[in-house]
Design a protein around this motif. Structure first.
Motif, PDB file in Angstrom:
ATOM      1  N   THR A 150      34.531  16.642  37.706  1.00  0.00           N
ATOM      2  CA  THR A 150      34.917  15.251  37.442  1.00  0.00           C
ATOM      3  C   THR A 150      34.376  14.727  36.117  1.00  0.00           C
ATOM      4  O   THR A 150      34.832  13.693  35.627  1.00  0.00           O
ATOM      5  N   GLY A 151      33.405  15.427  35.511  1.00  0.00           N
ATOM      6  CA  GLY A 151      32.857  14.967  34.241  1.00  0.00           C
ATOM      7  C   GLY A 151      33.756  15.241  33.050  1.00  0.00           C
ATOM      8  O   GLY A 151      33.713  14.546  32.035  1.00  0.00           O
ATOM      9  N   LEU A 152      34.593  16.287  33.144  1.00  0.00           N
ATOM     10  CA  LEU A 152      35.562  16.647  32.108  1.00  0.00           C
ATOM     11  C   LEU A 152      34.930  16.850  30.724  1.00  0.00           C
ATOM     12  O   LEU A 152      35.623  16.788  29.719  1.00  0.00           O
ATOM     13  N   GLY A 153      33.626  17.064  30.657  1.00  0.00           N
ATOM     14  CA  GLY A 153      32.990  17.277  29.364  1.00  0.00           C
ATOM     15  C   GLY A 153      33.059  16.077  28.440  1.00  0.00           C
ATOM     16  O   GLY A 153      32.874  16.200  27.230  1.00  0.00           O
ATOM     17  N   ILE A 154      33.290  14.879  29.011  1.00  0.00           N
ATOM     18  CA  ILE A 154      33.446  13.676  28.194  1.00  0.00           C
ATOM     19  C   ILE A 154      32.155  13.351  27.446  1.00  0.00           C
ATOM     20  O   ILE A 154      32.179  12.920  26.291  1.00  0.00           O
ATOM     21  N   GLN A 155      31.020  13.568  28.090  1.00  0.00           N
ATOM     22  CA  GLN A 155      29.746  13.253  27.444  1.00  0.00           C
ATOM     23  C   GLN A 155      29.562  14.073  26.177  1.00  0.00           C
ATOM     24  O   GLN A 155      29.221  13.533  25.115  1.00  0.00           O
ATOM     25  N   GLU A 156      29.795  15.373  26.236  1.00  0.00           N
ATOM     26  CA  GLU A 156      29.657  16.230  25.064  1.00  0.00           C
ATOM     27  C   GLU A 156      30.712  15.900  24.014  1.00  0.00           C
ATOM     28  O   GLU A 156      30.466  15.984  22.803  1.00  0.00           O
ATOM     29  N   SER A 157      31.900  15.519  24.470  1.00  0.00           N
ATOM     30  CA  SER A 157      32.958  15.158  23.538  1.00  0.00           C
ATOM     31  C   SER A 157      32.591  13.912  22.733  1.00  0.00           C
ATOM     32  O   SER A 157      32.873  13.821  21.534  1.00  0.00           O
ATOM     33  N   LEU A 158      31.936  12.951  23.386  1.00  0.00           N
ATOM     34  CA  LEU A 158      31.490  11.751  22.677  1.00  0.00           C
ATOM     35  C   LEU A 158      30.431  12.078  21.631  1.00  0.00           C
ATOM     36  O   LEU A 158      30.402  11.486  20.550  1.00  0.00           O
ATOM     37  N   ILE A 159      29.553  13.027  21.934  1.00  0.00           N
ATOM     38  CA  ILE A 159      28.507  13.406  20.980  1.00  0.00           C
ATOM     39  C   ILE A 159      29.122  13.977  19.703  1.00  0.00           C
ATOM     40  O   ILE A 159      28.697  13.676  18.593  1.00  0.00           O
ATOM     41  N   ARG A 160      30.164  14.770  19.863  1.00  0.00           N
ATOM     42  CA  ARG A 160      30.764  15.453  18.718  1.00  0.00           C
ATOM     43  C   ARG A 160      31.850  14.615  18.046  1.00  0.00           C
ATOM     44  O   ARG A 160      32.215  14.871  16.901  1.00  0.00           O
ATOM     45  N   HIS A 161      32.378  13.584  18.710  1.00  0.00           N
ATOM     46  CA  HIS A 161      33.524  12.814  18.220  1.00  0.00           C
ATOM     47  C   HIS A 161      33.224  12.186  16.852  1.00  0.00           C
ATOM     48  O   HIS A 161      32.098  11.749  16.589  1.00  0.00           O
ATOM     49  N   ARG A 162      34.236  12.142  16.008  1.00  0.00           N
ATOM     50  CA  ARG A 162      34.054  11.584  14.666  1.00  0.00           C
ATOM     51  C   ARG A 162      33.650  10.114  14.711  1.00  0.00           C
ATOM     52  O   ARG A 162      32.867   9.645  13.898  1.00  0.00           O
ATOM     53  N   SER A 163      34.229   9.363  15.645  1.00  0.00           N
ATOM     54  CA  SER A 163      33.950   7.930  15.737  1.00  0.00           C
ATOM     55  C   SER A 163      33.827   7.534  17.199  1.00  0.00           C
ATOM     56  O   SER A 163      34.564   8.045  18.047  1.00  0.00           O
ATOM     57  N   VAL A 164      32.889   6.622  17.485  1.00  0.00           N
ATOM     58  CA  VAL A 164      32.694   6.175  18.872  1.00  0.00           C
ATOM     59  C   VAL A 164      32.767   4.644  18.917  1.00  0.00           C
ATOM     60  O   VAL A 164      31.836   3.977  19.338  1.00  0.00           O
ATOM     61  N   HIS A 165      33.909   4.107  18.470  1.00  0.00           N
ATOM     62  CA  HIS A 165      34.086   2.663  18.510  1.00  0.00           C
ATOM     63  C   HIS A 165      34.306   2.190  19.940  1.00  0.00           C
ATOM     64  O   HIS A 165      34.398   2.999  20.877  1.00  0.00           O
ATOM     65  N   ALA A 166      34.413   0.878  20.130  1.00  0.00           N
ATOM     66  CA  ALA A 166      34.426   0.279  21.468  1.00  0.00           C
ATOM     67  C   ALA A 166      35.539   0.813  22.343  1.00  0.00           C
ATOM     68  O   ALA A 166      35.356   1.050  23.546  1.00  0.00           O
ATOM     69  N   SER A 167      36.714   1.009  21.771  1.00  0.00           N
ATOM     70  CA  SER A 167      37.838   1.492  22.573  1.00  0.00           C
ATOM     71  C   SER A 167      37.563   2.876  23.153  1.00  0.00           C
ATOM     72  O   SER A 167      37.913   3.166  24.304  1.00  0.00           O
ATOM     73  N   VAL A 168      36.909   3.730  22.359  1.00  0.00           N
ATOM     74  CA  VAL A 168      36.595   5.087  22.817  1.00  0.00           C
ATOM     75  C   VAL A 168      35.577   5.051  23.950  1.00  0.00           C
ATOM     76  O   VAL A 168      35.759   5.689  25.003  1.00  0.00           O
ATOM     77  N   THR A 169      34.488   4.307  23.770  1.00  0.00           N
ATOM     78  CA  THR A 169      33.449   4.268  24.806  1.00  0.00           C
ATOM     79  C   THR A 169      33.942   3.579  26.076  1.00  0.00           C
ATOM     80  O   THR A 169      33.601   4.008  27.184  1.00  0.00           O
ATOM     81  N   ASP A 170      34.740   2.522  25.946  1.00  0.00           N
ATOM     82  CA  ASP A 170      35.285   1.850  27.133  1.00  0.00           C
ATOM     83  C   ASP A 170      36.206   2.784  27.906  1.00  0.00           C
ATOM     84  O   ASP A 170      36.172   2.832  29.143  1.00  0.00           O
ATOM     85  N   THR A 171      37.040   3.513  27.178  1.00  0.00           N
ATOM     86  CA  THR A 171      37.961   4.449  27.827  1.00  0.00           C
ATOM     87  C   THR A 171      37.192   5.548  28.548  1.00  0.00           C
ATOM     88  O   THR A 171      37.521   5.907  29.692  1.00  0.00           O
ATOM     89  N   ALA A 172      36.168   6.092  27.895  1.00  0.00           N
ATOM     90  CA  ALA A 172      35.370   7.143  28.520  1.00  0.00           C
ATOM     91  C   ALA A 172      34.693   6.628  29.786  1.00  0.00           C
ATOM     92  O   ALA A 172      34.708   7.292  30.837  1.00  0.00           O
ATOM     93  N   PHE A 173      34.108   5.438  29.713  1.00  0.00           N
ATOM     94  CA  PHE A 173      33.417   4.860  30.868  1.00  0.00           C
ATOM     95  C   PHE A 173      34.382   4.619  32.027  1.00  0.00           C
ATOM     96  O   PHE A 173      34.098   4.991  33.176  1.00  0.00           O
TER      97      PHE A 173
END
Length: 486
Positions: A60-83
């Protein structure tokens, strides 16, 4: 390394050391508490429930946490979507736990699994709550917050296991310790967030995260999930008591290993990803860190392998003596794995996550096949079957790092072989001490063997690895200057 990255590493280093030490102390303390207050069957029952939940967590984690670490940008839309996506998956995971709880109880002939598994399932929601804050803080190398969170989590886990174990809660002591410690971790992480994620979802952003994270999740499911499934195989074929010995040995060695590996591997992806984003060469850092890990791992794990026979009955009691051979097998395995611990983070940072998946698949097949093959064998043979997957890991990691990171196999071997010389001397000193004191009390033999190993390592490590130590000192000196000026 850029001055900005050097400054980050310099600020993170003391906290990383503090966390490693506190994790080791609290981890060993939790093992002591569990070994003294719980029976092997209690640890085995809790291991079944926790193992299944952690297996679902990988899916269920889908590797989202690691993807956020490597992602080029982590603006609000990205973090809200991940959460939002992770919370939905977490709720679904809890529902699955309750649906499979009764069949699991029947399969393992253990009616207590219904409540154990159902309640433990709420760990999936806690993991979803922590994922985004953990990723953002790791990305920024905010080791101070992560260390405080980890220290609170580990200490609270020890306290809860001790209190519930003393009250006779049995397997519930382990489950309660995991749930309460993770709840406190979530609270600390959220208090450190400058902006709280909102329930907002963008399918395009989620798909972008999952494109990398999905491959990461598959690898984690194959690699870490194999550990959980193999433990379930041990419980099914050999019973809860045997599983208790197996998981006790496994956890003891892992706690020791995390003292060395935990923060290095956690921040390894952030470190190598930052170098990659700024088009800087990571080869020298990889080789130096590999040599350092090999030295540290050799002293700890080879030493543990040599003294486990005396250590286990003296420290944990004779009821845990069957776990000693397993500890030796796991310690030897961890030594070899630790020398290649940074291969994964380096390849991920360079965007080659997909090449890790086939290896994980092969290791999964070997491990699960050994679980069936050793179904009627002694527990020591089961442990050897578990270690068999490492026949694939070493040659694979050398080849993949050579191909995709452009680090020749010869250079990789040099970073590992030279640190091995002190380990040979240390092994000879420990074996000689044990031989000379073969008829002495076990306590005296254990203390003498440990002292002989420590003294020999302290003399031979600088003697054979002076270049690595000199280079490490120079790097730290440069980082201090850069960190001070930043």
């Amino acid at each position: 390394m850029s001055k900005r990255l050097e400054s980050r590493v310099m600020r993170a280093a003391p906290w990383a050391v503090a966390e490693a030490v506190s994790n080791a102390l609290s981890g060993v303390a939790s093992i002591f508490v569990a070994g003294w207050l719980l029976a092997p069957a209690d640890i085995g029952r809790a291991g079944i429930a926790i193992g299944l939940v952690m297996l679902l967590g990988l899916a269920t984690g889908l590797g989202i946490q690691e993807s956020l670490i490597r992602h080029r940008s982590v603006h609000a839309s990205v973090t809200d979507t991940a959460f939002t996506g992770l919370m939905v998956l977490g709720v679904a995971g809890v529902a699955v736990c309750w649906l499979i709880a009764a069949p699991v109880g029947w399969l393992f002939d253990d009616p207590t699994q219904f409540l154990l598994l159902g309640v433990t399932g709420f760990l999936l929601l806690l993991n979803a709550v922590m994922a985004v804050p953990t990723a953002l803080l790791t990305r920024k190398m905010r080791a101070n917050v992560l260390t405080r969170r980890m220290m609170l989590s580990r200490i609270s886990q020890v306290v809860v296991i001790g209190v519930l174990g003393w009250l006779g809660a049995g397997a519930w002591a382990m489950v309660g310790g995991v749930l309460i410690s993770n709840a406190l971790s979530a609270l600390v992480l959220w208090r450190a967030m400058p902006r709280v994620p909102r329930l907002r979802f963008d399918w395009g952003e989620f798909r972008s995260l999952a494109s990398f994270g999905g491959s990461m999740s598959i690898e984690q499911l194959l690699w870490q999930g194999t550990t959980r499934i193999f433990a379930l195989q041990v419980g099914y074929f050999h019973g809860a008591v045997a599983l208790g010995y197996f998981q006790f040995a496994q956890r003891l060695v892992e706690e020791v290993g995390n003292l060395i590996q935990g923060n290095i591997v956690r921040f390894g992806l952030s470190f190598f990803a930052d170098l990659d984003r700024n088009d800087r060469d990571a080869n020298r850092a990889f080789l130096t860190a590999t040599s350092l890990l090999t030295v540290a791992g050799g002293v700890v794990f080879i030493g543990l392998t040599l003294v486990a026979d005396d250590l286990v009955p003296l420290v944990f009691g004779r009821q845990w003596q069957p776990a000693a051979p397993l500890i030796q097998i796991f310690a030897a395995t961890w030594f070899f794995l630790l020398s290649r611990a940074l291969a994964g983070p380096l390849l991920r940072a360079k965007g080659h996550q997909n090449v890790i998946v086939p290896y994980a698949l092969v290791a999964c097949v070997i491990t699960l096949a050994s679980g069936f093959i050793t179904a009627e064998q002694a527990l020591v043979v089961v442990g050897l079957g578990w270690a068999a997957r490492n026949l694939v890991s070493l040659p694979w990691s050398f080849l993949m790092v050579s191909r995709y990171a452009r680090i020749p196999v010869r250079a990789q071997l040099r970073s590992i072989v030279r640190p091995l010389a002190p380990m040979v001397a240390m092994t000879a000193a420990v074996l000689l001490a044990r031989y000379l004191l073969a008829d002495a009390p076990a306590g005296l033999r254990l203390v003498t063997a440990i002292l002989a190993g420590v003294v020999t390592a302290a003399v031979t490590v600088p003697l054979f690895n002076w270049r690595m130590i000199r280079g490490l000192r120079e790097t730290v000196g440069r980082m201090r200057v850069g960190g001070t000026g930043a």
